[in-house]
Design an enzyme around this catalytic site. Structure first.
Site, PDB file in Angstrom:
ATOM      1  N   ASP A 238      10.535  20.833   9.812  1.00 59.50           N
ATOM      2  CA  ASP A 238       9.633  21.566  10.684  1.00 59.50           C
ATOM      3  C   ASP A 238       8.320  20.790  10.685  1.00 59.50           C
ATOM      4  OD1 ASP A 238       8.403  23.345  12.358  1.00 59.50           O
ATOM      5  OD2 ASP A 238       9.100  25.138  11.319  1.00 59.50           O
ATOM      6  N   TRP A 239       7.509  21.076  11.695  1.00 62.57           N
ATOM      7  CA  TRP A 239       6.321  20.250  11.927  1.00 62.57           C
ATOM      8  C   TRP A 239       5.273  20.470  10.816  1.00 62.57           C
ATOM      9  CZ3 TRP A 239      10.106  19.341  14.769  1.00 62.57           C
ATOM     10  CH2 TRP A 239      10.083  18.476  15.853  1.00 62.57           C
TER      11      TRP A 239
END
Ligand code: BGC
Length: 721
Positions: A238-239
């Site tokens: 995930d970012w």
């Protein structure tokens, strides 16, 4: 397992030609939504995009800023909750096809969808992006969705792996969950996504599980995903979910993505090169990641001239979106046939409530999109009623105006840990006065009109990434408005548009008709109007329980929710209906509930056991008849109840469902096939699933609590796997 042996071979050959810098370029973000390319060998960047409800707008490559393009308007699909409420695998597949074609049409390689986390609490801000509280339903709906996406030479990226069921402190919350709950509740959909759906990629979650961040978790990535499930696809972080170099390099994660533009400083960029040069990390770990990435690129035909080109904003896409929206709408209550409305007789209609003319596509966090258009409920009603019916609209309630969302929220969410409980903002005196005025106006009109529809619910100030709700109450004083309007006109029809359940205890008994729409996409307003006006017979079912209050939900009264640091899932496998049913807790509307304008009769249950080369199969069939005078679709739900178990088990669990269309008077036979998995629980002692010898009840119903047929089956022996 998701990469063919031929493509593995090609990936290996290409890998041998790459130097360390080139390999490292491929395993981290070189733009906010792309990896680095290797020009020398013609290896392109991987272009990724959110999200589950459509392909997100373009962003600047290195700044968290919308590019401001005019050609990135897209088809707005029903949310994952809506797709699941159809209980139709076909709708899931068709929605996946639309999403995949649009993603490829926009030049993407990976679409960051679907969201398949289990809805553990009704308060999770991202519930609208997820499918269900039930692992079986989530698995069955996500598999065709993924298959549909990947038909267009685009990778699905199922998210967020794993045990990511709250937004509060999402970066730092450390989940303590039992092995049994992990295996029975939180992992099955991910397993199905990779083993049956063949999802080419998967996104590691922000949170920690048992003390390790998901994006470096030896347990989740190395042991379960790679070793047990044999996954050879790509794991993307995930970012901003990566926190360390060596641990991540040595984990099963392949690509580090983040929200800032210092790409060379990412943990899997220069710091990794240094660690390799110092001998702290082996280059073999990098090779393994690149092998996965190249394998996926070959699967996506990224080096082929004839790779599929996709398309977006086509009439066919809009048609598919409409069809799914129609099937997603849930008729919760319909006393004395209050609905459908008779269009022909209607000369005047009063519509109350801000959600009637609110558009939702542009909110929600990373699931936001620029919709080509969005038909609101009001527009749907007006356009279908035509000019001979006077439709009067009043707001009824007022949402506190919020300033424009900070374009940088994803970046800042990393600093503050992400997530906080949503409380209704301080309401200004002006707003209080305005609300009173709107309420009085609505009440006065409701007395005058014969036909009144209230359209309320939530919006993406509540159903929102990065924050959870504080409770299930309807915001903006809606309860007061509903109370007053129902008192003024008891025939008022209630419609809710929202991504997660709301409290209805104070009015549900008094209302004659209640209709529910999860955010249903660009054609949502048309679908809703068609249901209200009887052009479409509703067939959606609730993919989650609607409790009276969040306090009844096990995440809140047994386990922890929205806490920082250590968070215990003490409720174990008793999530959603498994908890309410076991503890006989009354709920507003049960799992699987949804009415129709016609009636269905169930009969002739047959249960037959067959043991063949493939193992045990229990064939179940029954007849269903449409006894009313309108064509309709019914979802037959099969639940299994273990009667002789040595361990504590839920009262019953969903293990099959079929949606079937029936003309008035028509009867059809519906078949289900069960296997040992349908009877099993996870045995923590042996570390295996066990379908114990003994009696099981087979229950077929129109919802969890509306069981119409009962049979049983005896397993002579125990199956372990
Ligand atoms: C979200 C992901 C999303 C990613 C990229 C994160 O904040 O959790 O679901 O795909 O951003 O926008």
């Amino acid at each position: 397992m998701v990469i063919s042996s031929d493509n593995k071979r090609k990936a290996q050959e290409l890998l041998l030609k790459l130097n360390l810098d080139e390999k490292i370029a491929m395993i981290h973000g070189a733009g906010l939504f792309r990896t680095g390319e290797v020009k020398r060998l013609g290896i392109p960047s991987l272009h990724m995009s959110d999200g589950p409800m459509g392909v997100r707008m373009e962003f600047a490559d290195d700044a968290w800023m919308p590019a401001g393009n005019t050609e990135d308007y897209v088809s707005y699909l029903p949310s994952n909750s809506a797709i699941t409420a159809t209980f139709s695998k076909e709708c899931a597949y068709e929605s996946g096809k639309v999403l995949g074609e649009e993603a490829r049409g926009r030049g993407k390689d990976v679409i960051l969808a679907p969201g398949i986390n289990i809805k553990r609490s009704p308060l999770n801000g991202r519930n609208f992006e997820y499918m269900s509280e039930d692992p079986y339903l989530t698995a069955e709906q996500c598999v065709p969705l993924i298959q549909g996406i990947q038909e267009s030479d685009v990778a699905a990226c199922v998210k967020h792996y794993a045990v990511n069921s709250q937004e509060t402190e999402r970066l730092w919350v450390d989940v303590k969950v039992s092995e049994r709950a992990l295996r029975e509740i939180y992992l099955p959909a991910f397993k199905a996504a990779v083993s049956r759906g063949k999802s080419l990629s998967l996104m590691g979650a922000y949170n920690l599980v048992r003390g390790q961040h998901c994006c470096e978790s030896k347990l989740l990535l190395n042991q379960i995903l790679r070793e047990e499930w044999g996954y050879d696809g790509v794991v993307v972080s995930d970012w901003g979910a990566v926190h360390r170099t060596k641990e991540t390099a040595e984990s099963g994660l392949d690509i580090e993505m983040s929200v800032t533009s210092n790409f060379d400083e990412y943990f899997l960029a220069d710091p990794l090169k240094e660690a390799i040069e110092k001998g702290e990390v082996s280059e073999k770990d990098v090779d393994e990641k690149v092998r996965h990435i190249l394998g996926m690129m070959f699967e996506l035909n990224m080096f082929e001239e004839d790779r599929k080109s996709g398309c977006y904003n086509t009439p066919e896409h809009r048609q598919k979106v409409l069809e799914t929206a129609r099937e997603s709408i849930v008729l919760l209550k319909n006393e004395n046939g209050r609905l459908p409305l008779k269009k022909e007789k209607m000369k005047k209609l009063l519509v109350i409530g801000q959600n009637a003319d609110k558009v939702h596509s542009n909110g929600g966090g990373s699931a936001e999109i620029k919709a080509l258009y969005e038909i609101s409920p009001l527009m749907g009603l007006k356009s279908q009623l035509g000019g001979n019916c006077e439709v009067k609209f009043v707001k009824g309630y007022l949402a506190e105006e919020k300033g424009a969302q900070d374009g940088n929220w994803q970046e800042s969410s990393l600093e503050n840990g992400g997530g906080s409980k949503k409380q209704e903002e301080n309401i200004s005196e002006k707003t209080v006065a305005k609300r009173k005025e709107l309420l009085e106006e609505a009440v006065a009109l409701a007395k005058e009109y014969d036909q009144v529809i209230f359209v309320g619910g939530l919006n993406h100030d509540y159903d929102l990434e990065g924050q959870d709700r504080a409770d299930m109450k309807l915001p903006y004083g809606q309860e007061e408005v509903i109370d007053a309007v129902l008192a003024a006109n008891p025939e008022t029809i209630l419609v809710f548009v929202a991504g997660s359940p709301v409290q209805m205890g104070s009015f549900a008994d008094r209302a004659k008709a209640i209709v529910w729409s999860f955010y249903a996409g660009m054609e949502g307003g048309n679908a809703l109007a068609e249901v209200l006006l009887g052009k479409v017979n509703p067939s959606g079912k609730l993919p989650e329980t609607f409790p009276y209050s969040h306090e009844d939900c096990s995440a809140h009264c047994v386990g922890d929710f929205a806490k920082k640091d250590l968070l215990e899932y003490r409720e174990g496998v008793y999530v959603g209906y498994r908890y309410y049913e076991k503890n006989q807790i009354p709920v507003q509307f049960p799992f699987g509930h949804g009415l129709s304008y016609t009636d269905f009769e169930y009969a002739s249950l047959e249960v037959e056991k067959e043991e063949n080369g493939a193992g045990l199969i229990v064939n179940v069939s029954c007849l269903v008849k449409n006894t009313g005078d309108m064509a309709g679709k019914e979802v037959l739900q099969l639940y299994v109840a273990a009667k002789d178990s040595a361990v504590d088990r839920p009262v019953k669990e969903l293990k099959g469902y079929e949606k079937t269309e029936l003309k008035p008077g028509e009867t059809k036979k519906v078949n289900f096939a069960l296997n040992p998995e349908s009877f099993a629980y996870f045995d923590e002692e042996t570390g295996h699933f066990r379908a114990e010898a003994g009696f099981y009840e087979i229950l077929i119903g129109a919802s969890l609590t509306d069981i119409r047929l009962k049979g049983e089956v005896m397993l002579e022996k125990t199956y372990e796997f």
